[in-house]
Scaffold this motif. Structure first.
Motif, PDB file in Angstrom:
ATOM      1  N   GLU A 131       0.838  -1.204   0.000  1.00  0.00           N
ATOM      2  CA  GLU A 131       0.000   0.000   0.000  1.00  0.00           C
ATOM      3  C   GLU A 131       0.871   1.252   0.000  1.00  0.00           C
ATOM      4  O   GLU A 131       0.618   2.212  -0.734  1.00  0.00           O
ATOM      5  N   ASP A 152      -9.336 -10.458   2.628  1.00  0.00           N
ATOM      6  CA  ASP A 152      -9.368  -9.661   1.392  1.00  0.00           C
ATOM      7  C   ASP A 152      -9.164 -10.549   0.163  1.00  0.00           C
ATOM      8  O   ASP A 152      -9.838 -10.385  -0.862  1.00  0.00           O
ATOM      9  N   SER A 189      -6.431   0.435   8.879  1.00  0.00           N
ATOM     10  CA  SER A 189      -5.223   0.464   8.056  1.00  0.00           C
ATOM     11  C   SER A 189      -4.274  -0.628   8.525  1.00  0.00           C
ATOM     12  O   SER A 189      -3.863  -0.648   9.695  1.00  0.00           O
ATOM     13  N   GLU A 199     -11.405   0.114  -7.958  1.00  0.00           N
ATOM     14  CA  GLU A 199     -11.530  -0.476  -6.618  1.00  0.00           C
ATOM     15  C   GLU A 199     -10.204  -0.491  -5.871  1.00  0.00           C
ATOM     16  O   GLU A 199     -10.134  -0.150  -4.689  1.00  0.00           O
ATOM     17  N   ARG A 241      -4.137  -1.494  -0.288  1.00  0.00           N
ATOM     18  CA  ARG A 241      -3.474  -2.623   0.378  1.00  0.00           C
ATOM     19  C   ARG A 241      -3.675  -3.924  -0.406  1.00  0.00           C
ATOM     20  O   ARG A 241      -2.933  -4.885  -0.226  1.00  0.00           O
ATOM     21  N   GLU A 242      -4.670  -3.962  -1.298  1.00  0.00           N
ATOM     22  CA  GLU A 242      -4.954  -5.169  -2.063  1.00  0.00           C
ATOM     23  C   GLU A 242      -4.214  -5.229  -3.393  1.00  0.00           C
ATOM     24  O   GLU A 242      -4.456  -6.127  -4.201  1.00  0.00           O
ATOM     25  N   GLU A 282      -9.042   2.668  -4.169  1.00  0.00           N
ATOM     26  CA  GLU A 282      -9.698   2.944  -2.888  1.00  0.00           C
ATOM     27  C   GLU A 282      -9.176   2.026  -1.778  1.00  0.00           C
ATOM     28  O   GLU A 282      -9.231   2.382  -0.610  1.00  0.00           O
ATOM     29  N   ARG A 283      -8.681   0.839  -2.150  1.00  0.00           N
ATOM     30  CA  ARG A 283      -8.152  -0.120  -1.171  1.00  0.00           C
ATOM     31  C   ARG A 283      -6.767  -0.581  -1.641  1.00  0.00           C
ATOM     32  O   ARG A 283      -6.576  -1.742  -2.025  1.00  0.00           O
TER      33      ARG A 283
END
Length: 482
Positions: A63, A138, A383, A288, A294-295, A291-292
């Motif tokens: 991230e 996730d 987070s 997507e 970390r994925e 916005e996230r």
């Protein structure tokens, strides 16, 4: 069933097979806690590598790289610096050859240091396990978006990790890590150049991103870079999971050799992880994953290898490798604090004469209870990066200074160690609370807890040591010979 589901199923079945195969060999406390002190260097390299590189790197570090570029390597670089110092500690730790860090704390200091050490470890390790559950959830959601929500995924991962970890202890965890480490290393090394080619090559990647993404500090200040560097460096230097693996080594030579391989593997893997995330920020700048972020690694595995069957298989293997690394890290960091509750509390104070059979049963119960606590913490994570730095800071400030002092400073005293552990733990836990924000100037309270907690811990260790009675020769003997 899609290809990604098949790969995950094969990984899960393989992990269970390895674990069950080791189950019959676990008959004593030493078998369960430190694999009968039988692990060769090759196995140690991969279990150290797999336990260190988990969601903190694969989610939090990725991230950071998606947002800030290669400056995210300040987080990994702290670990690299710690590893260089560990090369000199590993043989000493193996010669000392106990079961846990609190064993060391009592031998060098006193019982109070042992108990405070257990508390700091429980807070740190369950926090680390909690965001592994988030990362695993996730991934399951990305693969089965209409069937499994991210929250449901956390529960599924938690159940699997708890059961798997409880089965056979250190031996199953270590041998499973060999397969996971090999899979992750080779899959990521193959994936990076393919993804870079899809993005148009490195010249196109540099053109698409801000110049700061390729600078040493990037858009961080030097203080912000240190806030990433110090917690990982100090966590690694005092990491109980690492020492426990040194205690599991066949010999001091195996422990030292393992560190060399660990250094090489960690530098390569963490650099590749950051590079994949940087390339991913070019391939998928919106949507997507924006916005996230970390994925990003899992998202790249799912959407970055469209085309031939071979490319799709590589994407599935990349996703599977990330999933397996998260599982491995969760296993390692869940198993380690369970040994504290058993070895440092149950055997030490409640039932010193407990049979091996009873110890094994209690060990497995502790794994379950700590897993449930970690699952509860996972419900409150916004987070992964922030949670990982919180966990690292507790350990860095509370335990690393006293662990290093045990081996390298003969003048440090028990009273100083107790004060240091307490100061580091309390400041970290309460730093991000309304009381601190209302009573400490914003220029200080808005910073990460690592600086105030570490300063308080080190000053306590030094000042109290100088004003209290030096340790006895009997306390120093195991460490001077180590």
């Amino acid at each position: 069933m899609n290809l990604y589901a098949i790969v995950l199923l094969v990984i899960v079945l393989t992990l269970l097979t390895v674990s069950l195969a080791r189950l019959g060999k676990v008959k004593t406390k030493a078998d369960y806690l430190v694999a009968g002190r039988s692990l060769p260097a090759f196995v140690l390299i991969f279990t150290l590598l797999s336990s260190w590189i988990g969601s903190g790197s694969l989610l939090g570090g990725a991230e950071n790289a998606y947002k800030h570029g290669f400056a995210a390597l300040w987080q990994g670089g702290g670990g690299w610096a710690g590893l260089l110092l560990i090369y000199f500690i590993a043989p000493r730790a193996r010669k000392f050859a106990q079961f846990t860090i609190p064993d060391l704390l009592e031998a060098r200091y006193n019982q109070t240091a042992r108990l405070l050490g257990v508390i700091a470890i429980l807070f740190t390790y369950t926090a680390v396990v909690s965001y592994q559950f988030v990362g695993g959830g996730d991934i399951l959601h990305l693969i089965f978006p209409t069937v499994i929500t991210a929250d449901l995924g956390k529960y599924i991962i938690a159940a699997f990790v708890i059961v798997f970890t409880a089965i056979a202890g250190m031996a199953s965890v270590a041998y499973m890590d060999v397969a996971i480490g090999l899979l992750a290393t080779f899959t990521m090394l193959i994936a990076l150049p393919i993804l870079a080619h899809h993005a148009g090559g490195w010249s196109a990647i540099r053109t698409a991103l801000p110049a700061s993404h390729f600078q040493v500090l990037g858009d961080f200040s030097f203080v912000q870079a240190l806030e990433l560097f110090l917690p990982t460096c100090l966590l690694l230097l005092g990491n109980q999971s690492m020492y426990q693996k040194f205690f599991s080594a066949k010999s001091e030579k195996d422990a030292t050799r393992a560190v060399v391989g660990w250094i090489i593997g960690t530098v390569i893997l963490e650099t590749v992880i950051v590079a994949i995330a940087v390339v991913g920020s070019v391939l998928f700048p919106t949507g997507e994953v924006h916005e996230r972020p970390r994925e990003i690694l899992a998202y790249v595995g799912l959407h970055g290898f469209n085309g031939s069957a071979a490319l799709q298989l590589l994407g599935a293997l990349l996703m599977g490798a990330i999933f397996a690394k998260i599982i491995s890290t969760a296993n390692n960091w869940l198993f380690s604090p369970a040994t504290n509750l058993v070895n440092d509390i149950y055997i030490r104070y409640i039932s010193p004469e407990a049979s091996n059979k009873k110890i094994l049963a209690i060990s497995r119960l502790m794994v379950v209870l700590l897993g449930v606590w970690a699952l509860y913490q996972s419900q409150h994570i916004d987070s992964v990066l922030k949670k990982s730095l919180y966990a690292y800071t507790i350990y860095s400030a509370a335990l690393t200074p006293v662990i290093l002092a045990a081996f390298f400073w003969k003048r440090v005293t028990a009273a100083a160690a107790v004060t240091s552990i307490a100061a580091g733990t309390v400041i970290t836990i309460f730093w991000d609370t309304p009381f601190i924000h209302h009573n400490v100037p914003a220029v200080v309270s808005d910073r990460d807890a690592i600086f105030p907690a570490l300063i308080a811990s080190v000053l306590s260790l030094a000042i109290v040591s100088l004003f209290t009675t030096p340790p006895t020769p009997s306390q120093l003997k195991p460490f001077s010979e180590a």
